[in-house]
Design a protein around this motif. Structure first.
Motif, PDB file in Angstrom:
ATOM      1  N   UNK A   1       0.856  -1.178   0.000  1.00  0.00           N
ATOM      2  CA  UNK A   1       0.000   0.000   0.000  1.00  0.00           C
ATOM      3  C   UNK A   1       0.895   1.232   0.000  1.00  0.00           C
ATOM      4  N   UNK A   2       0.500   2.252  -0.725  1.00  0.00           N
ATOM      5  CA  UNK A   2       1.338   3.431  -0.925  1.00  0.00           C
ATOM      6  C   UNK A   2       1.403   4.310   0.316  1.00  0.00           C
ATOM      7  N   UNK A   3       2.629   4.642   0.723  1.00  0.00           N
ATOM      8  CA  UNK A   3       2.909   5.737   1.645  1.00  0.00           C
ATOM      9  C   UNK A   3       3.601   6.792   0.793  1.00  0.00           C
ATOM     10  N   UNK A   4       3.013   7.958   0.648  1.00  0.00           N
ATOM     11  CA  UNK A   4       3.457   8.921  -0.357  1.00  0.00           C
ATOM     12  C   UNK A   4       4.261  10.062   0.249  1.00  0.00           C
ATOM     13  N   UNK A   5       5.216  10.572  -0.562  1.00  0.00           N
ATOM     14  CA  UNK A   5       6.045  11.715  -0.187  1.00  0.00           C
ATOM     15  C   UNK A   5       6.145  12.633  -1.400  1.00  0.00           C
ATOM     16  N   UNK A   6       5.896  13.922  -1.200  1.00  0.00           N
ATOM     17  CA  UNK A   6       6.067  14.895  -2.288  1.00  0.00           C
ATOM     18  C   UNK A   6       7.154  15.879  -1.896  1.00  0.00           C
ATOM     19  N   UNK A   7       8.145  16.029  -2.774  1.00  0.00           N
ATOM     20  CA  UNK A   7       9.237  16.974  -2.567  1.00  0.00           C
ATOM     21  C   UNK A   7       9.091  18.139  -3.532  1.00  0.00           C
TER      22      UNK A   7
ATOM     23  N   UNK B   1       4.058  -4.151   4.576  1.00  0.00           N
ATOM     24  CA  UNK B   1       3.009  -4.116   3.553  1.00  0.00           C
ATOM     25  C   UNK B   1       2.920  -2.753   2.886  1.00  0.00           C
ATOM     26  N   UNK B   2       4.004  -1.974   2.964  1.00  0.00           N
ATOM     27  CA  UNK B   2       4.025  -0.621   2.392  1.00  0.00           C
ATOM     28  C   UNK B   2       5.053  -0.506   1.283  1.00  0.00           C
ATOM     29  N   UNK B   3       4.736   0.316   0.303  1.00  0.00           N
ATOM     30  CA  UNK B   3       5.699   0.796  -0.689  1.00  0.00           C
ATOM     31  C   UNK B   3       5.726   2.311  -0.561  1.00  0.00           C
ATOM     32  N   UNK B   4       6.902   2.877  -0.356  1.00  0.00           N
ATOM     33  CA  UNK B   4       7.032   4.335  -0.259  1.00  0.00           C
ATOM     34  C   UNK B   4       7.134   4.896  -1.677  1.00  0.00           C
ATOM     35  N   UNK B   5       6.289   5.865  -1.982  1.00  0.00           N
ATOM     36  CA  UNK B   5       6.163   6.420  -3.329  1.00  0.00           C
ATOM     37  C   UNK B   5       6.543   7.898  -3.264  1.00  0.00           C
ATOM     38  N   UNK B   6       7.590   8.280  -3.995  1.00  0.00           N
ATOM     39  CA  UNK B   6       8.176   9.611  -3.863  1.00  0.00           C
ATOM     40  C   UNK B   6       8.059  10.382  -5.177  1.00  0.00           C
ATOM     41  N   UNK B   7       7.558  11.608  -5.087  1.00  0.00           N
ATOM     42  CA  UNK B   7       7.528  12.535  -6.227  1.00  0.00           C
ATOM     43  C   UNK B   7       8.581  13.612  -6.036  1.00  0.00           C
ATOM     44  N   UNK B   8       9.499  13.709  -7.017  1.00  0.00           N
ATOM     45  CA  UNK B   8      10.457  14.828  -7.055  1.00  0.00           C
ATOM     46  C   UNK B   8      10.564  15.262  -8.506  1.00  0.00           C
TER      47      UNK B   8
ATOM     48  N   UNK C   1      -0.025  12.600   1.158  1.00  0.00           N
ATOM     49  CA  UNK C   1      -0.926  13.402   0.340  1.00  0.00           C
ATOM     50  C   UNK C   1      -0.778  12.903  -1.102  1.00  0.00           C
ATOM     51  N   UNK C   2      -1.726  13.191  -1.999  1.00  0.00           N
ATOM     52  CA  UNK C   2      -1.595  12.717  -3.377  1.00  0.00           C
ATOM     53  C   UNK C   2      -0.303  13.193  -4.032  1.00  0.00           C
ATOM     54  N   UNK C   3       0.299  12.306  -4.823  1.00  0.00           N
ATOM     55  CA  UNK C   3       1.508  12.626  -5.576  1.00  0.00           C
ATOM     56  C   UNK C   3       1.315  12.219  -7.030  1.00  0.00           C
ATOM     57  N   UNK C   4       2.178  12.756  -7.891  1.00  0.00           N
ATOM     58  CA  UNK C   4       2.137  12.422  -9.313  1.00  0.00           C
ATOM     59  C   UNK C   4       3.329  11.549  -9.656  1.00  0.00           C
ATOM     60  N   UNK C   5       3.049  10.397 -10.234  1.00  0.00           N
ATOM     61  CA  UNK C   5       4.080   9.474 -10.698  1.00  0.00           C
ATOM     62  C   UNK C   5       3.776   9.182 -12.163  1.00  0.00           C
ATOM     63  N   UNK C   6       4.685   9.579 -13.059  1.00  0.00           N
ATOM     64  CA  UNK C   6       4.341   9.511 -14.472  1.00  0.00           C
ATOM     65  C   UNK C   6       3.102  10.354 -14.707  1.00  0.00           C
ATOM     66  N   UNK C   7       2.107   9.765 -15.371  1.00  0.00           N
ATOM     67  CA  UNK C   7       0.864  10.508 -15.604  1.00  0.00           C
ATOM     68  C   UNK C   7      -0.259  10.022 -14.698  1.00  0.00           C
ATOM     69  N   UNK C   8       0.123   9.391 -13.580  1.00  0.00           N
ATOM     70  CA  UNK C   8      -0.860   8.829 -12.649  1.00  0.00           C
ATOM     71  C   UNK C   8      -0.824   9.602 -11.334  1.00  0.00           C
ATOM     72  N   UNK C   9      -1.982   9.917 -10.801  1.00  0.00           N
ATOM     73  CA  UNK C   9      -2.088  10.475  -9.457  1.00  0.00           C
ATOM     74  C   UNK C   9      -2.200   9.319  -8.471  1.00  0.00           C
TER      75      UNK C   9
END
Length: 224
Positions: free
Chosen positions: A48-54, A78-85, A150-158
């Motif tokens: 499950x996504x744990x999100x980070x936006x930089x 059970x987490x995947x950390x998902x980072x937007x930079x 909080x919501x992050x953008x990865x490629x063209x997916x929110x």
């Protein structure tokens, strides 16, 4: 996390991302992102996504914390950390000590749309990281953490906190909790059909026969 959540994650770990992508196509959903190759670790991950936006500029008000540490402490096996930079600045959004911290907590892996540094350390720890860029440049003085979970953008997916994530060497795929049941069921059906087709090829059936109309209509869910 409920027993259903754990069951869906176990099922996702058995599904390759091509089958999940086909399921999204069948259901007319989006969520697949390519161009984020696995730079460290081995094998498929799911969580499950744990999100980070930089971002550039000043961090939000409050006690100072190193970027990414809040996400590490919020994550588990059970987490995947998902980072937007996506600032365009050459600055690491993830690094060696964060990798070690995530490894110690048993985190499934990291997906980053942005530069990751200390990738050799991650390889040494055999910790899965999927990213589109590596770098030596520190985040210090360049980017700061703007938000966690909080919501992050990865490629063209929110990507939203709690979204399901599955990643392998074909793609990284994000699935809303509202869609997970039907996506997993469709992907499992596709895998079953492809396994039967592979068996037919191995038994000597001509490949043109195996990959005929049935294959072309596989994504419709109707082979009649």
């Amino acid at each position: 996390m409920t027993n259903n959540d754990i069951d869906y994650l176990a099922r996702l770990r058995r599904l390759d991302c091509c089958a999940v992508s086909d399921a999204l196509d069948r259901l007319k959903l989006t969520g697949a992102v390519t161009g984020l190759p696995q730079q460290s670790g081995k094998g498929r991950i799911a969580g499950r996504a744990v999100t980070v936006r930089l971002g550039a500029g000043e961090p939000p008000p409050g006690p100072p914390r190193h970027l990414g540490t809040t996400a590490v402490e919020a994550a588990d096996a059970n987490s995947v950390i998902v980072v937007e930079q996506r600032t365009g600045l050459e600055a690491g959004c993830w690094g060696g000590l964060l990798t070690l911290g995530a490894k110690v907590r048993g985190v499934a892996g990291v997906v980053a749309d942005g530069p990751v540094r200390d990738i050799d350390e991650a390889r040494g720890y055999e910790f899965p990281i999927f990213t589109n860029k590596t770098t030596s440049f520190t985040a210090r003085g360049r980017v700061v953490e703007k938000a966690t979970n909080q919501p992050v953008s990865i490629g063209d997916v929110t990507v939203r906190p709690g979204d399901y994530v599955v990643a392998d060497n074909s793609a990284v795929i994000f699935i809303s909790p509202d869609d997970i049941a039907r996506v997993v069921e469709a992907a499992e059906e596709i895998v079953g059909r492809e396994a039967a087709m592979a068996k037919a090829i191995l038994s000597g059936t001509p490949i043109s026969e195996v990959m005929g109309g049935a294959y072309e209509h596989m994504l419709t869910g109707d082979l009649t």
